[in-house]
Design an enzyme around this catalytic site. Structure first.
Site, PDB file in Angstrom:
ATOM      1  N   PRO A 106       0.837  -1.203   0.000  1.00  0.00           N
ATOM      2  CA  PRO A 106       0.000   0.000   0.000  1.00  0.00           C
ATOM      3  C   PRO A 106       0.875   1.258   0.000  1.00  0.00           C
ATOM      4  CG  PRO A 106      -0.012  -1.035   2.172  1.00  0.00           C
ATOM      5  CD  PRO A 106       0.757  -1.947   1.258  1.00  0.00           C
ATOM      6  N   GLY A 127       2.119   5.007   0.939  1.00  0.00           N
ATOM      7  CA  GLY A 127       2.065   5.998   2.028  1.00  0.00           C
ATOM      8  C   GLY A 127       1.837   5.397   3.394  1.00  0.00           C
ATOM      9  N   LEU A 135       5.628   1.357   4.367  1.00  0.00           N
ATOM     10  CA  LEU A 135       6.154   0.060   3.919  1.00  0.00           C
ATOM     11  C   LEU A 135       7.093   0.201   2.721  1.00  0.00           C
ATOM     12  CD1 LEU A 135       3.029  -2.232   4.406  1.00  0.00           C
ATOM     13  CD2 LEU A 135       5.086  -2.133   5.814  1.00  0.00           C
ATOM     14  N   GLY A 136       7.453   1.414   2.399  1.00  0.00           N
ATOM     15  CA  GLY A 136       8.485   1.615   1.375  1.00  0.00           C
ATOM     16  C   GLY A 136       8.036   1.290  -0.034  1.00  0.00           C
ATOM     17  N   SER A 137       6.783   1.633  -0.368  1.00  0.00           N
ATOM     18  CA  SER A 137       6.291   1.280  -1.708  1.00  0.00           C
ATOM     19  C   SER A 137       7.061   2.022  -2.803  1.00  0.00           C
ATOM     20  CB  SER A 137       4.795   1.581  -1.824  1.00  0.00           C
ATOM     21  OG  SER A 137       4.562   2.959  -1.728  1.00  0.00           O
ATOM     22  N   ALA A 188      10.145   3.134  -2.692  1.00  0.00           N
ATOM     23  CA  ALA A 188      11.515   2.608  -2.751  1.00  0.00           C
ATOM     24  C   ALA A 188      11.542   1.255  -3.467  1.00  0.00           C
ATOM     25  CB  ALA A 188      12.076   2.472  -1.342  1.00  0.00           C
ATOM     26  N   ALA A 189      10.562   0.407  -3.178  1.00  0.00           N
ATOM     27  CA  ALA A 189      10.493  -0.902  -3.844  1.00  0.00           C
ATOM     28  C   ALA A 189      10.298  -0.695  -5.342  1.00  0.00           C
ATOM     29  CB  ALA A 189       9.351  -1.727  -3.261  1.00  0.00           C
ATOM     30  N   ASP A 231      15.006   3.686   2.942  1.00  0.00           N
ATOM     31  CA  ASP A 231      13.997   2.825   2.306  1.00  0.00           C
ATOM     32  C   ASP A 231      14.550   2.090   1.090  1.00  0.00           C
ATOM     33  OD1 ASP A 231      12.406   4.098   4.149  1.00  0.00           O
ATOM     34  OD2 ASP A 231      10.782   4.536   2.747  1.00  0.00           O
TER      35      ASP A 231
HETATM   36  O1  PMV Z   1       8.518   6.946   4.124  1.00  0.00           O
HETATM   37  P1  PMV Z   1       8.350   6.175   5.391  1.00  0.00           P
HETATM   38  O2  PMV Z   1       7.027   6.358   6.003  1.00  0.00           O
HETATM   39  O3  PMV Z   1       8.762   4.787   5.228  1.00  0.00           O
HETATM   40  O4  PMV Z   1       9.348   6.819   6.480  1.00  0.00           O
HETATM   41  C1  PMV Z   1      10.659   7.127   6.200  1.00  0.00           C
HETATM   42  C2  PMV Z   1      11.437   7.305   7.446  1.00  0.00           C
HETATM   43  C3  PMV Z   1      11.770   8.724   7.840  1.00  0.00           C
HETATM   44  O5  PMV Z   1      12.871   8.602   8.732  1.00  0.00           O
HETATM   45  C4  PMV Z   1      10.604   9.379   8.567  1.00  0.00           C
HETATM   46  C5  PMV Z   1      12.157   9.600   6.664  1.00  0.00           C
HETATM   47  C6  PMV Z   1      13.480   9.251   6.017  1.00  0.00           C
HETATM   48  O6  PMV Z   1      13.762   9.850   4.963  1.00  0.00           O
HETATM   49  O7  PMV Z   1      14.249   8.439   6.549  1.00  0.00           O
END
Ligand code: PMV
Length: 283
Positions: free
Chosen positions: A80, A82, A85-87, A89-90, A131
């Site tokens: 999902p 936001g 879970l790093g969508s 980045a994946a 991520d």
């Molecule tokens: O994008 P998220 O929700 O997986 O969070 C990232 C983690 C933070 O430390 C809040 C932001 C970052 O750039 O590391």
């Protein structure tokens, strides 16, 4: 361009979100929910043929890596958007892998990290990079901005339940809010706590109390919500040794450390969360 496919896993942050933005270390774990990108050649300008991700930032982000002409892209994702879970980045790592395969080679870690950053910057402004680094490496990773990531060797398996509250959070907004408010003492405390968690997981020791403390500190910097607090409390009441919000906050997921997943998943489900179990193996 020959047809090519790339895949990458999502991630969850075990400890250290937000503090990692200020140069502290964070611990991130790959989770076995994945994003897959399929490339094919198509006439005319490059574009998206099919996407499971509806996000206005999607095309500007992907366009940083794609040739202007000739590539059609399909995206399937089990992650999902936001929810911590790093969508994105994946997706970045899956695309870089697919593009390399279309050239008849496998992308190296260095390439994944460097190009992944370009895409992640479009999605998140000034992300720490944790991520996409864990999406590229898999497993458990100790990450500090600007340093080579370190693989964390677990002294015993980590059994987690991840509960999605269903309300997305906005990473860039949450990070900007923390910056505006300051919170230097709490950020330093989170940084120190991550080092304790790293030592404990390597030794196979208990980390439940440390995760609870991490959540308390995240609440203190203003990134939790009443719903995240309620889900974490319910998971602990159902037997989790510790639970915390994971990711930027403002919504997204809670992770809980468990011996037995079923009752903790049921407690999260009773609050309307989609919950799944993750086991990170020893070693
Ligand atoms: O994008 P998220 O929700 O997986 O969070 C990232 C983690 C933070 O430390 C809040 C932001 C970052 O750039 O590391």
């Amino acid at each position: 361009m020959p047809e090519a496919v790339g895949e990458a896993p999502g991630k969850v942050i075990l400890a250290g979100e937000h503090a990692v933005v200020y140069g502290h270390r964070a611990i991130a774990l790959a989770v076995d929910r994945r994003t897959r990108v399929r490339l094919r050649s198509r006439p005319g300008p490059s574009g998206i043929d099919h996407s499971a991700i509806a996000d206005p930032r999607l095309w500007p982000a992907l366009a940083t890596l794609l040739p202007a002409e000739g590539v059609g892209l399909s995206i399937e994702s089990e992650l999902p958007v936001g929810c911590g879970l790093g969508s994105s980045a994946a997706l970045s790592v899956a695309l870089i892998r697919a593009l390399a395969r279309a050239e008849g080679r496998e992308a190296e870690l260095e390439e994944l990290v460097e190009k992944g950053f370009r895409v992640e910057r479009v999605f998140h402004g000034n992300p720490s990079g944790v991520d996409h680094t864990v999406a590229a490496m898999g497993g458990a990773v100790l990450y500090r901005r600007g340093e080579a990531p370190v693989r964390l060797r677990l002294g015993r398996p980590l059994r987690l339940v991840i509960a999605n509250t269903g309300t997305p959070g906005n990473t860039a907004e949450m990070v900007a809010g923390v910056r505006a408010r300051g919170h230097a003492a709490e950020i330093a405390a989170i940084g120190a706590l991550v080092e304790e968690v790293a030592r404990a997981v390597e030794a196979g020791g208990p980390i439940g109390a440390l995760l609870r403390e991490n959540h308390r500190l995240l609440r203190a910097i203003g990134v939790s919500t009443p719903r995240l607090d309620a889900v974490a409390a319910a998971m602990e009441a159902a037997g989790a040794a510790g639970a915390k919000l994971a990711g930027a906050g403002g919504g997204g997921v809670v992770l809980a450390l468990v011996e037995e997943a079923a009752p903790v998943m049921a407690a999260a489900a009773a609050l309307g969360c989609e919950a799944f179990a993750v086991e990170v193996p020893e070693g």
